[in-house]
Scaffold this motif. Sequence first.
Motif, PDB file in Angstrom:
ATOM      1  N   GLN A  63       0.861  -1.184   0.000  1.00  0.00           N
ATOM      2  CA  GLN A  63       0.000   0.000   0.000  1.00  0.00           C
ATOM      3  C   GLN A  63       0.890   1.224   0.000  1.00  0.00           C
ATOM      4  N   THR A  64       0.540   2.190  -0.836  1.00  0.00           N
ATOM      5  CA  THR A  64       1.329   3.402  -0.966  1.00  0.00           C
ATOM      6  C   THR A  64       0.421   4.622  -0.903  1.00  0.00           C
ATOM      7  N   CYS A  65       1.031   5.792  -0.840  1.00  0.00           N
ATOM      8  CA  CYS A  65       0.308   7.068  -0.898  1.00  0.00           C
ATOM      9  C   CYS A  65       0.055   7.413  -2.362  1.00  0.00           C
ATOM     10  N   GLY A  66      -1.022   8.129  -2.622  1.00  0.00           N
ATOM     11  CA  GLY A  66      -1.368   8.483  -3.990  1.00  0.00           C
ATOM     12  C   GLY A  66      -0.338   9.362  -4.673  1.00  0.00           C
ATOM     13  N   LEU A  67       0.324  10.249  -3.918  1.00  0.00           N
ATOM     14  CA  LEU A  67       1.280  11.164  -4.537  1.00  0.00           C
ATOM     15  C   LEU A  67       2.529  10.442  -5.023  1.00  0.00           C
ATOM     16  N   PRO A  68       3.201   9.625  -4.218  1.00  0.00           N
ATOM     17  CA  PRO A  68       4.316   8.844  -4.755  1.00  0.00           C
ATOM     18  C   PRO A  68       3.894   7.947  -5.915  1.00  0.00           C
ATOM     19  N   PHE A  69       2.662   7.452  -5.860  1.00  0.00           N
ATOM     20  CA  PHE A  69       2.201   6.605  -6.951  1.00  0.00           C
ATOM     21  C   PHE A  69       2.194   7.367  -8.270  1.00  0.00           C
ATOM     22  N   VAL A  70       1.559   8.544  -8.309  1.00  0.00           N
ATOM     23  CA  VAL A  70       1.453   9.262  -9.589  1.00  0.00           C
ATOM     24  C   VAL A  70       2.777   9.888  -9.998  1.00  0.00           C
ATOM     25  N   ARG A  71       3.645  10.190  -9.049  1.00  0.00           N
ATOM     26  CA  ARG A  71       4.914  10.833  -9.387  1.00  0.00           C
ATOM     27  C   ARG A  71       6.007   9.846  -9.770  1.00  0.00           C
ATOM     28  N   THR A  76       6.028   1.204 -12.871  1.00  0.00           N
ATOM     29  CA  THR A  76       6.589  -0.048 -12.360  1.00  0.00           C
ATOM     30  C   THR A  76       5.606  -0.880 -11.536  1.00  0.00           C
ATOM     31  N   VAL A  77       4.455  -0.319 -11.171  1.00  0.00           N
ATOM     32  CA  VAL A  77       3.475  -1.070 -10.375  1.00  0.00           C
ATOM     33  C   VAL A  77       2.089  -0.969 -11.008  1.00  0.00           C
ATOM     34  N   SER A  78       1.222  -1.853 -10.580  1.00  0.00           N
ATOM     35  CA  SER A  78      -0.188  -1.827 -10.976  1.00  0.00           C
ATOM     36  C   SER A  78      -1.047  -1.606  -9.741  1.00  0.00           C
ATOM     37  N   VAL A  79      -2.162  -0.911  -9.909  1.00  0.00           N
ATOM     38  CA  VAL A  79      -3.120  -0.722  -8.828  1.00  0.00           C
ATOM     39  C   VAL A  79      -4.038  -1.939  -8.755  1.00  0.00           C
ATOM     40  N   TYR A 243     -10.620   0.578  -7.803  1.00  0.00           N
ATOM     41  CA  TYR A 243      -9.939   1.703  -8.441  1.00  0.00           C
ATOM     42  C   TYR A 243      -8.795   1.190  -9.319  1.00  0.00           C
ATOM     43  N   SER A 244      -8.472   1.970 -10.347  1.00  0.00           N
ATOM     44  CA  SER A 244      -7.363   1.652 -11.241  1.00  0.00           C
ATOM     45  C   SER A 244      -6.472   2.876 -11.406  1.00  0.00           C
ATOM     46  N   GLU A 245      -5.420   2.735 -12.205  1.00  0.00           N
ATOM     47  CA  GLU A 245      -4.459   3.821 -12.385  1.00  0.00           C
ATOM     48  C   GLU A 245      -5.139   5.117 -12.818  1.00  0.00           C
ATOM     49  N   SER A 246      -6.108   5.032 -13.719  1.00  0.00           N
ATOM     50  CA  SER A 246      -6.736   6.241 -14.263  1.00  0.00           C
ATOM     51  C   SER A 246      -7.474   7.044 -13.200  1.00  0.00           C
ATOM     52  N   ASP A 247      -7.936   6.394 -12.146  1.00  0.00           N
ATOM     53  CA  ASP A 247      -8.655   7.113 -11.084  1.00  0.00           C
ATOM     54  C   ASP A 247      -7.747   8.074 -10.333  1.00  0.00           C
ATOM     55  N   TYR A 248      -6.434   7.866 -10.418  1.00  0.00           N
ATOM     56  CA  TYR A 248      -5.488   8.696  -9.668  1.00  0.00           C
ATOM     57  C   TYR A 248      -4.971   9.898 -10.462  1.00  0.00           C
ATOM     58  N   SER A 249      -5.460  10.077 -11.676  1.00  0.00           N
ATOM     59  CA  SER A 249      -5.024  11.230 -12.466  1.00  0.00           C
ATOM     60  C   SER A 249      -5.415  12.543 -11.802  1.00  0.00           C
ATOM     61  N   VAL A 250      -6.495  12.554 -11.040  1.00  0.00           N
ATOM     62  CA  VAL A 250      -6.911  13.771 -10.349  1.00  0.00           C
ATOM     63  C   VAL A 250      -5.855  14.207  -9.342  1.00  0.00           C
ATOM     64  N   ILE A 251      -5.175  13.260  -8.709  1.00  0.00           N
ATOM     65  CA  ILE A 251      -4.109  13.613  -7.768  1.00  0.00           C
ATOM     66  C   ILE A 251      -2.951  14.268  -8.508  1.00  0.00           C
ATOM     67  N   ALA A 252      -2.607  13.746  -9.676  1.00  0.00           N
ATOM     68  CA  ALA A 252      -1.529  14.342 -10.464  1.00  0.00           C
ATOM     69  C   ALA A 252      -1.890  15.768 -10.879  1.00  0.00           C
TER      70      ALA A 252
END
Length: 263
Positions: A63-71, A76-79, A243-252
Amino acid sequence: MDAGAFVATLPMYDWPEVRAANDELWNCLRVSLRDHGFPAPERLERGEPADDLWRSRNLVLGQTCGLPFVRDLMQTVSVVGTPSYEIECGAGSYFSAIVVRNDSDIEDIADLKGRRLAYNSPCSQSGYAGLAYHLRDLAGDAPIFSEKIQSGSHRESVRMIAGDKADVAAIDAVAWRLAQRHEPAASGLRVLALTEPLPGLPMICARNNGWSVDRMHLAVVEAMATLEPDIADALLLNGFAPYSESDYSVIARRAERAQGVAL
Protein backbone atom coordinates in the motif's frame (compact mmCIF):
# COMPACT_ATOMS: atom_id res chain seq x y z
CA MET A 1 6.97 -20.15 -7.29
CA ASP A 2 8.89 -19.78 -4.07
CA ALA A 3 6.91 -17.33 -1.91
CA GLY A 4 10.03 -16.70 0.17
CA ALA A 5 11.51 -14.65 -2.68
CA PHE A 6 8.60 -12.19 -2.64
CA VAL A 7 7.60 -9.36 -0.31
CA ALA A 8 4.45 -7.67 0.96
CA THR A 9 4.10 -4.43 2.93
CA LEU A 10 1.20 -2.51 4.47
CA PRO A 11 3.07 0.41 6.08
CA MET A 12 0.69 3.32 5.75
CA TYR A 13 -1.45 2.79 8.88
CA ASP A 14 0.73 0.25 10.69
CA TRP A 15 0.55 1.94 14.11
CA PRO A 16 1.86 -0.13 17.05
CA GLU A 17 -1.67 -0.37 18.46
CA VAL A 18 -2.99 -2.05 15.28
CA ARG A 19 0.09 -3.98 14.18
CA ALA A 20 -1.34 -7.28 15.36
CA ALA A 21 -4.55 -6.53 13.45
CA ASN A 22 -2.50 -5.81 10.33
CA ASP A 23 -0.81 -9.16 10.76
CA GLU A 24 -4.23 -10.83 10.94
CA LEU A 25 -5.26 -8.97 7.78
CA TRP A 26 -2.15 -10.26 6.07
CA ASN A 27 -2.89 -13.80 7.20
CA CYS A 28 -6.23 -13.59 5.40
CA LEU A 29 -4.67 -11.96 2.35
CA ARG A 30 -1.87 -14.51 2.19
CA VAL A 31 -4.25 -17.46 2.19
CA SER A 32 -6.50 -15.92 -0.46
CA LEU A 33 -3.62 -14.81 -2.69
CA ARG A 34 -2.09 -18.28 -2.58
CA ASP A 35 -5.47 -19.85 -3.35
CA HIS A 36 -5.53 -17.68 -6.48
CA GLY A 37 -2.03 -18.68 -7.51
CA PHE A 38 0.07 -15.78 -6.21
CA PRO A 39 3.35 -16.30 -4.31
CA ALA A 40 2.40 -14.52 -1.09
CA PRO A 41 5.12 -14.47 1.60
CA GLU A 42 4.52 -15.70 5.14
CA ARG A 43 4.63 -12.28 6.79
CA LEU A 44 4.68 -8.57 6.12
CA GLU A 45 8.04 -6.90 5.57
CA ARG A 46 8.70 -4.17 8.12
CA GLY A 47 12.49 -4.01 8.09
CA GLU A 48 13.04 -2.24 4.76
CA PRO A 49 12.17 1.32 3.69
CA ALA A 50 8.73 1.53 2.10
CA ASP A 51 10.15 3.35 -0.94
CA ASP A 52 12.41 0.38 -1.68
CA LEU A 53 9.63 -2.15 -1.24
CA TRP A 54 7.25 -0.23 -3.52
CA ARG A 55 9.84 -0.41 -6.29
CA SER A 56 10.74 -4.05 -5.75
CA ARG A 57 10.10 -6.39 -8.68
CA ASN A 58 9.17 -8.96 -6.01
CA LEU A 59 6.34 -6.90 -4.49
CA VAL A 60 3.26 -9.12 -4.36
CA LEU A 61 1.10 -6.61 -2.50
CA GLY A 62 1.71 -3.25 -0.86
CA GLN A 63 0.00 0.00 0.00
CA THR A 64 1.33 3.40 -0.97
CA CYS A 65 0.31 7.07 -0.90
CA GLY A 66 -1.37 8.48 -3.99
CA LEU A 67 1.28 11.16 -4.54
CA PRO A 68 4.32 8.84 -4.76
CA PHE A 69 2.20 6.61 -6.95
CA VAL A 70 1.45 9.26 -9.59
CA ARG A 71 4.91 10.83 -9.39
CA ASP A 72 7.24 7.85 -9.21
CA LEU A 73 5.58 4.44 -9.35
CA MET A 74 3.08 4.34 -12.22
CA GLN A 75 5.55 2.78 -14.66
CA THR A 76 6.59 -0.05 -12.36
CA VAL A 77 3.47 -1.07 -10.38
CA SER A 78 -0.19 -1.83 -10.98
CA VAL A 79 -3.12 -0.72 -8.83
CA VAL A 80 -4.95 -3.71 -7.37
CA GLY A 81 -7.68 -1.59 -5.77
CA THR A 82 -8.19 0.77 -2.86
CA PRO A 83 -9.35 -0.07 0.67
CA SER A 84 -12.45 1.67 1.99
CA TYR A 85 -12.42 2.94 5.55
CA GLU A 86 -14.94 4.00 8.19
CA ILE A 87 -14.26 7.72 7.81
CA GLU A 88 -17.60 8.97 6.46
CA CYS A 89 -16.33 9.24 2.91
CA GLY A 90 -17.14 7.51 -0.39
CA ALA A 91 -15.90 3.97 -0.96
CA GLY A 92 -12.18 4.07 -1.69
CA SER A 93 -11.94 7.81 -1.04
CA TYR A 94 -10.39 9.83 1.76
CA PHE A 95 -9.63 13.40 2.78
CA SER A 96 -7.44 15.31 5.20
CA ALA A 97 -8.55 16.87 8.48
CA ILE A 98 -6.92 20.26 9.00
CA VAL A 99 -6.43 20.38 12.77
CA VAL A 100 -5.47 23.03 15.32
CA ARG A 101 -5.35 23.14 19.13
CA ASN A 102 -8.61 23.39 21.00
CA ASP A 103 -7.56 26.70 22.55
CA SER A 104 -6.20 28.19 19.31
CA ASP A 105 -7.55 31.52 18.11
CA ILE A 106 -7.57 30.14 14.55
CA GLU A 107 -11.22 30.16 13.48
CA ASP A 108 -11.07 29.91 9.68
CA ILE A 109 -8.66 29.18 6.86
CA ALA A 110 -7.65 32.82 6.45
CA ASP A 111 -6.31 32.78 10.03
CA LEU A 112 -3.61 30.29 9.00
CA LYS A 113 -1.43 33.00 7.48
CA GLY A 114 1.76 33.44 9.46
CA ARG A 115 1.22 30.31 11.60
CA ARG A 116 3.50 27.30 12.05
CA LEU A 117 2.80 24.24 9.91
CA ALA A 118 3.69 20.68 10.90
CA TYR A 119 3.71 18.19 8.04
CA ASN A 120 4.64 14.55 7.83
CA SER A 121 6.50 14.59 4.49
CA PRO A 122 6.74 16.75 1.36
CA CYS A 123 5.89 13.57 -0.58
CA SER A 124 2.56 13.19 1.24
CA GLN A 125 -0.70 13.90 -0.54
CA SER A 126 -2.72 14.14 2.67
CA GLY A 127 -0.17 16.06 4.74
CA TYR A 128 1.34 18.44 2.21
CA ALA A 129 0.17 18.52 -1.42
CA GLY A 130 -3.52 18.27 -0.51
CA LEU A 131 -3.13 21.10 1.98
CA ALA A 132 -1.33 23.26 -0.59
CA TYR A 133 -4.17 22.71 -3.05
CA HIS A 134 -6.77 23.50 -0.39
CA LEU A 135 -5.00 26.76 0.48
CA ARG A 136 -4.37 27.85 -3.11
CA ASP A 137 -6.62 30.92 -2.74
CA LEU A 138 -4.39 32.16 0.09
CA ALA A 139 -1.26 31.88 -1.99
CA GLY A 140 0.75 35.04 -2.69
CA ASP A 141 4.33 36.14 -3.22
CA ALA A 142 5.24 35.32 0.38
CA PRO A 143 4.81 31.87 1.97
CA ILE A 144 1.54 31.26 3.80
CA PHE A 145 3.21 29.91 6.95
CA SER A 146 5.90 31.55 9.07
CA GLU A 147 7.52 28.17 9.69
CA LYS A 148 7.24 24.68 8.19
CA ILE A 149 8.39 21.76 10.34
CA GLN A 150 8.70 18.25 8.96
CA SER A 151 7.47 15.93 11.69
CA GLY A 152 8.05 12.58 10.00
CA SER A 153 4.54 11.21 10.62
CA HIS A 154 0.94 12.27 11.03
CA ARG A 155 1.02 11.09 14.63
CA GLU A 156 4.03 13.26 15.41
CA SER A 157 2.31 16.24 13.75
CA VAL A 158 -0.61 15.75 16.16
CA ARG A 159 1.81 15.67 19.09
CA MET A 160 3.63 18.78 17.91
CA ILE A 161 0.43 20.82 17.73
CA ALA A 162 -0.75 19.60 21.13
CA GLY A 163 2.68 20.54 22.54
CA ASP A 164 2.56 24.04 20.99
CA LYS A 165 5.50 23.31 18.70
CA ALA A 166 3.27 23.95 15.67
CA ASP A 167 -0.14 25.48 15.06
CA VAL A 168 -1.73 23.44 12.28
CA ALA A 169 -1.40 20.24 10.27
CA ALA A 170 -3.32 18.33 7.64
CA ILE A 171 -3.87 14.77 8.86
CA ASP A 172 -4.95 11.82 6.72
CA ALA A 173 -8.53 11.02 7.74
CA VAL A 174 -7.71 7.41 8.62
CA ALA A 175 -4.68 8.50 10.66
CA TRP A 176 -6.84 11.12 12.39
CA ARG A 177 -9.39 8.46 13.37
CA LEU A 178 -6.57 6.24 14.65
CA ALA A 179 -5.17 9.19 16.58
CA GLN A 180 -8.55 9.79 18.19
CA ARG A 181 -8.51 6.18 19.35
CA HIS A 182 -4.87 5.73 20.32
CA GLU A 183 -3.03 9.05 20.66
CA PRO A 184 -3.78 11.04 23.85
CA ALA A 185 -2.55 14.28 22.26
CA ALA A 186 -5.44 14.17 19.77
CA SER A 187 -7.89 15.12 22.54
CA GLY A 188 -6.28 18.56 22.62
CA LEU A 189 -7.01 19.21 18.95
CA ARG A 190 -10.06 20.18 16.90
CA VAL A 191 -10.85 20.03 13.20
CA LEU A 192 -10.75 23.40 11.46
CA ALA A 193 -11.65 22.20 7.96
CA LEU A 194 -11.71 19.15 5.68
CA THR A 195 -10.08 18.91 2.28
CA GLU A 196 -12.00 17.64 -0.75
CA PRO A 197 -12.17 13.83 -1.07
CA LEU A 198 -9.73 12.08 -3.39
CA PRO A 199 -8.95 8.44 -4.20
CA GLY A 200 -7.47 6.82 -1.11
CA LEU A 201 -4.19 5.01 -0.61
CA PRO A 202 -3.99 2.28 -3.26
CA MET A 203 -2.89 -1.30 -2.88
CA ILE A 204 -0.30 -2.07 -5.52
CA CYS A 205 1.74 -4.95 -6.92
CA ALA A 206 4.81 -5.10 -9.12
CA ARG A 207 4.04 -5.26 -12.82
CA ASN A 208 4.33 -8.89 -13.80
CA ASN A 209 3.10 -10.32 -17.09
CA GLY A 210 2.15 -13.52 -15.33
CA TRP A 211 -0.12 -11.83 -12.79
CA SER A 212 -3.75 -10.95 -13.44
CA VAL A 213 -4.59 -7.77 -11.53
CA ASP A 214 -8.29 -8.61 -11.79
CA ARG A 215 -7.65 -11.99 -10.14
CA MET A 216 -5.53 -10.34 -7.47
CA HIS A 217 -8.32 -7.82 -6.83
CA LEU A 218 -10.75 -10.71 -6.37
CA ALA A 219 -8.33 -12.39 -3.97
CA VAL A 220 -8.18 -9.24 -1.82
CA VAL A 221 -11.97 -8.85 -1.83
CA GLU A 222 -12.41 -12.46 -0.75
CA ALA A 223 -9.79 -12.06 1.98
CA MET A 224 -11.46 -8.96 3.41
CA ALA A 225 -14.76 -10.82 3.50
CA THR A 226 -13.19 -13.33 5.90
CA LEU A 227 -11.89 -10.72 8.37
CA GLU A 228 -13.20 -11.01 11.89
CA PRO A 229 -15.34 -7.96 12.77
CA ASP A 230 -12.98 -6.86 15.54
CA ILE A 231 -10.01 -6.88 13.14
CA ALA A 232 -11.91 -4.91 10.52
CA ASP A 233 -12.97 -2.43 13.20
CA ALA A 234 -9.42 -2.06 14.53
CA LEU A 235 -8.21 -1.22 11.02
CA LEU A 236 -11.34 0.83 10.16
CA LEU A 237 -11.81 -1.34 7.06
CA ASN A 238 -15.20 -1.73 5.41
CA GLY A 239 -14.46 -2.80 1.83
CA PHE A 240 -12.21 -2.70 -1.21
CA ALA A 241 -12.95 -0.39 -4.14
CA PRO A 242 -12.11 -1.35 -7.76
CA TYR A 243 -9.94 1.70 -8.44
CA SER A 244 -7.36 1.65 -11.24
CA GLU A 245 -4.46 3.82 -12.38
CA SER A 246 -6.74 6.24 -14.26
CA ASP A 247 -8.65 7.11 -11.08
CA TYR A 248 -5.49 8.70 -9.67
CA SER A 249 -5.02 11.23 -12.47
CA VAL A 250 -6.91 13.77 -10.35
CA ILE A 251 -4.11 13.61 -7.77
CA ALA A 252 -1.53 14.34 -10.46
CA ARG A 253 -3.55 17.33 -11.71
CA ARG A 254 -4.03 18.79 -8.25
CA ALA A 255 -0.41 18.20 -7.28
CA GLU A 256 0.66 20.15 -10.37
CA ARG A 257 -1.51 23.06 -9.34
CA ALA A 258 -0.29 22.83 -5.75
CA GLN A 259 3.34 23.22 -6.86
CA GLY A 260 2.68 26.92 -7.38
CA VAL A 261 1.47 27.41 -3.82
CA ALA A 262 4.16 28.68 -1.45
CA LEU A 263 3.32 27.11 1.88
